[in-house]
Design a protein around this motif. Structure first.
Motif, mmCIF file in Angstrom:
data_model
loop_
_atom_site.group_PDB
_atom_site.id
_atom_site.type_symbol
_atom_site.label_atom_id
_atom_site.label_comp_id
_atom_site.label_asym_id
_atom_site.label_seq_id
_atom_site.Cartn_x
_atom_site.Cartn_y
_atom_site.Cartn_z
ATOM 1 N N ARG A 148 -44.029 -63.253 -14.945
ATOM 2 C CA ARG A 148 -44.418 -62.564 -16.279
ATOM 3 C C ARG A 148 -43.932 -63.450 -17.396
ATOM 4 N NH1 ARG A 148 -44.587 -56.130 -16.052
ATOM 5 N NH2 ARG A 148 -46.140 -56.581 -17.924
ATOM 6 N N ALA A 149 -43.622 -64.907 -17.240
ATOM 7 C CA ALA A 149 -43.034 -65.453 -18.115
ATOM 8 C C ALA A 149 -43.668 -65.599 -19.452
ATOM 9 C CB ALA A 149 -42.996 -67.092 -17.613
ATOM 10 N N ARG A 150 -45.023 -65.580 -19.535
ATOM 11 C CA ARG A 150 -45.638 -65.592 -20.985
ATOM 12 C C ARG A 150 -45.171 -64.435 -21.867
ATOM 13 N NH1 ARG A 150 -48.686 -70.134 -21.466
ATOM 14 N NH2 ARG A 150 -49.524 -71.026 -19.468
ATOM 15 N N GLU A 151 -45.560 -63.409 -21.017
ATOM 16 C CA GLU A 151 -45.175 -61.826 -21.727
ATOM 17 C C GLU A 151 -43.911 -61.822 -22.236
ATOM 18 O OE1 GLU A 151 -47.405 -58.735 -19.554
ATOM 19 O OE2 GLU A 151 -47.444 -60.404 -18.055
ATOM 20 N N VAL A 152 -42.906 -62.252 -21.300
ATOM 21 C CA VAL A 152 -41.607 -62.161 -21.698
ATOM 22 C C VAL A 152 -41.139 -62.825 -23.109
ATOM 23 C CG1 VAL A 152 -39.128 -62.772 -20.978
ATOM 24 C CG2 VAL A 152 -40.568 -61.472 -19.692
ATOM 25 N N ILE A 153 -41.807 -64.214 -22.944
ATOM 26 C CA ILE A 153 -41.352 -65.105 -24.049
ATOM 27 C C ILE A 153 -41.988 -64.607 -25.405
ATOM 28 C CG2 ILE A 153 -41.806 -67.428 -25.103
ATOM 29 C CD1 ILE A 153 -41.625 -68.443 -22.122
ATOM 30 N N GLU A 154 -43.282 -64.080 -25.197
ATOM 31 C CA GLU A 154 -43.630 -63.700 -26.526
ATOM 32 C C GLU A 154 -42.759 -62.162 -26.970
ATOM 33 O OE1 GLU A 154 -47.944 -61.397 -27.696
ATOM 34 O OE2 GLU A 154 -47.945 -62.706 -26.022
ATOM 35 N N ALA A 155 -42.655 -61.501 -26.086
ATOM 36 C CA ALA A 155 -41.963 -60.000 -26.699
ATOM 37 C C ALA A 155 -40.620 -60.290 -27.065
ATOM 38 C CB ALA A 155 -41.737 -59.212 -25.206
ATOM 39 N N LEU A 156 -39.700 -61.226 -26.375
ATOM 40 C CA LEU A 156 -38.296 -61.554 -26.827
ATOM 41 C C LEU A 156 -38.531 -62.267 -28.406
ATOM 42 C CD1 LEU A 156 -36.545 -62.746 -23.720
ATOM 43 C CD2 LEU A 156 -36.665 -60.396 -24.596
ATOM 44 N N GLY A 157 -39.664 -63.239 -28.549
ATOM 45 C CA GLY A 157 -39.725 -63.898 -29.662
ATOM 46 C C GLY A 157 -40.070 -63.056 -30.826
ATOM 47 N N ALA A 158 -40.830 -61.896 -30.487
ATOM 48 C CA ALA A 158 -41.625 -61.033 -31.612
ATOM 49 C C ALA A 158 -40.354 -60.000 -32.015
ATOM 50 C CB ALA A 158 -42.811 -60.329 -30.904
ATOM 51 N N ALA A 159 -39.469 -59.696 -30.922
ATOM 52 C CA ALA A 159 -38.333 -58.933 -31.330
ATOM 53 C C ALA A 159 -37.137 -59.504 -32.024
ATOM 54 C CB ALA A 159 -37.956 -58.152 -30.132
ATOM 55 N N GLY A 160 -37.138 -60.886 -31.970
ATOM 56 C CA GLY A 160 -36.132 -61.548 -32.730
ATOM 57 C C GLY A 160 -34.882 -61.491 -31.811
ATOM 58 N N VAL A 161 -34.991 -61.477 -30.495
ATOM 59 C CA VAL A 161 -33.782 -61.589 -29.642
ATOM 60 C C VAL A 161 -32.810 -62.685 -29.888
ATOM 61 C CG1 VAL A 161 -32.982 -61.372 -27.204
ATOM 62 C CG2 VAL A 161 -34.812 -59.949 -28.073
ATOM 63 N N ARG A 162 -31.756 -62.721 -30.173
ATOM 64 C CA ARG A 162 -30.850 -63.879 -30.406
ATOM 65 C C ARG A 162 -30.111 -64.125 -28.908
ATOM 66 N NH1 ARG A 162 -26.594 -62.735 -34.846
ATOM 67 N NH2 ARG A 162 -26.103 -65.204 -34.129
#
Length: 410
Positions: free
Chosen positions: A356-370
């Motif tokens: 689920r790499a694409r979904e994970v990258i999108e979700a973390l990026g959208a949430a501004g995870v540091r």
């Protein structure tokens, strides 16, 4: 699997059961086993059930592998065996551990539950130890079964006999639950009923984990005697049928899933490569990426990151926090001489599914995870003792960590 590893393999109902068989065969009662403190607590209790003393190793902070050079010489001389973890599929330094064990005349055991397709030193994980154990619940996705591989093919008959002596008869109810589980889980996912399922199981008393670690129950643990029967309340958690003889339907599903392993490993390798290119990852050596079961991303606030993923329907499991020596204490284990690497990894690692790499990258990026600061960068880097206890966690699938009534997840 014999063809993949070049070793004799014995089918077992679970990885934990196979490890117990191996420990009982190779280790003297009361022996000391070096292991990783960032590991499933079930494995810790398997070591105790085998009548052995866990010894927690210092770890490299970016892959939670045993730091061979940081283990004191005084510790090496007291050991009866070494147990690798190969956490999430990142290999331990098995070539060096093999050499160390050979010099000491003690066995090396490889836990390959997460690493069925990983390699190190030009050989597959599982081809270095005197014995290795694997799960068919992880990459294979069969939610049952495992196997025990051994370097000495002449031991196969003895290991099969030990397995038969320890197996419990198949239960119709367990086989029925296993048969219907995929359909039940699909229904829960499709109808969005995860929370309702968890609440129902909690009311029925089937929730065995409310937090990442299961309750230690120190007083009961201190009274437990050697053997799987005595340690069953701890060893069975998440998988009540871990020592049941498999029925034909279960074996048929395991076989079908295993036939698809190569395709799964290819997809995991591609997802791993994608995730390792993100700001939250740390490089893991040279060469092509391993087909990791989970890719540990390192985040400043793991709870916030998990919540961001949960909003997208991505559940993060396989968390091992706090480390086992902080969890169990000196009464039940020898604590690590340097816990900082394990504490940093346990606190900041966010293990995500490479499929689920694409979904994970999108979700973390959208949430501004540091991303987390690197190890050793002050309190966030894992310096000093842990002030907090275990945090609540959802299971790695649609059911809670306690699993279905009558049998938890593998």
């Amino acid at each position: 699997m014999r063809g993949r590893l070049g070793r004799e393999c014995v089918y077992v109902p679970s990885c934990r059961f196979g490890l117990y068989v191996a420990l009982r065969h190779w280790c003297p009662p009361g022996g000391r086993v070096l292991m990783s403190p960032v590991n499933d607590d079930v494995i810790f209790f398997v070591v105790l059930a085998a009548g052995l003393r866990p010894v927690q190793a210092p770890l490299r902070p970016l892959d939670a592998a045993i730091d061979v050079d940081a283990v004191p010489d005084t510790t090496w001389g007291t050991l009866s065996a070494v147990l690798t973890t190969n956490l999430y599929g990142n290999p331990d330094d098995s070539p060096r551990l093999r050499a160390k064990c050979d010099a000491l005349g003690i066995p090396l055991f490889e836990d390959g539950a997460h690493a069925i397709g990983s390699e190190t030193g030009g050989r597959p994980v599982g081809a270095w130890g005197d014995a290795s154990v694997f799960s068919l619940s992880k990459h294979v996705g069969a939610k049952a079964g495992g196997f025990l591989a051994c370097a000495d093919s002449g031991l196969r008959d003895a290991l099969e006999k030990a397995r038969e002596d320890l197996l419990l008869p198949a239960r119709t109810t367990a086989e029925l639950a296993y048969t219907v589980r995929p359909y039940a889980e699909a229904a829960v996912r499709g109808l969005g009923l995860r929370k309702a399922a968890w609440a129902t199981l909690r009311l029925l008393g089937r929730m065995e984990r409310e937090e990442i670690r299961m309750p230690l129950r120190a007083a009961e643990l201190a009274r437990a005697v050697q053997g799987l029967d005595a340690y069953d309340p701890w060893v069975r958690v998440d998988m009540h049928d871990y020592r049941l003889r498999a029925g034909t339907r279960r074996l048929a599903r395991v076989g079908r899933k295993l036939d698809r392993l190569d395709g799964v490993l290819t997809a995991c390798r591609e997802g791993t490569e994608r995730l390792l290119a993100t700001p939250w990852a740390r490089a893991h050596g040279d060469g092509p990426p391993q087909p990791l079961f989970r890719v540990p991303l390192f985040v400043e606030d793991r709870d916030a990151a998990r919540e961001a993923l949960a909003r997208r329907g991505i559940v993060v499991g396989y968390l091992y926090d706090p480390p086992l020596d902080d969890y169990a204490g000196a009464d039940f284990t020898d604590v690590s001489p340097d816990p900082t690497g394990a504490r940093w990894f346990a606190r900041h690692a966010l293990p995500v599914d490479p499929l689920r790499a694409r979904e994970v990258i999108e979700a973390l990026g959208a949430a501004g995870v540091r991303p987390a600061d690197g190890p050793g960068a002050g309190p966030a880097g894992g310096e000093g003792p842990r002030p907090e206890g275990p945090r609540p966690v959802d299971g790695p699938g649609p059911w809670p960590a306690g699993g279905l009534p009558g049998g938890g997840r593998p």
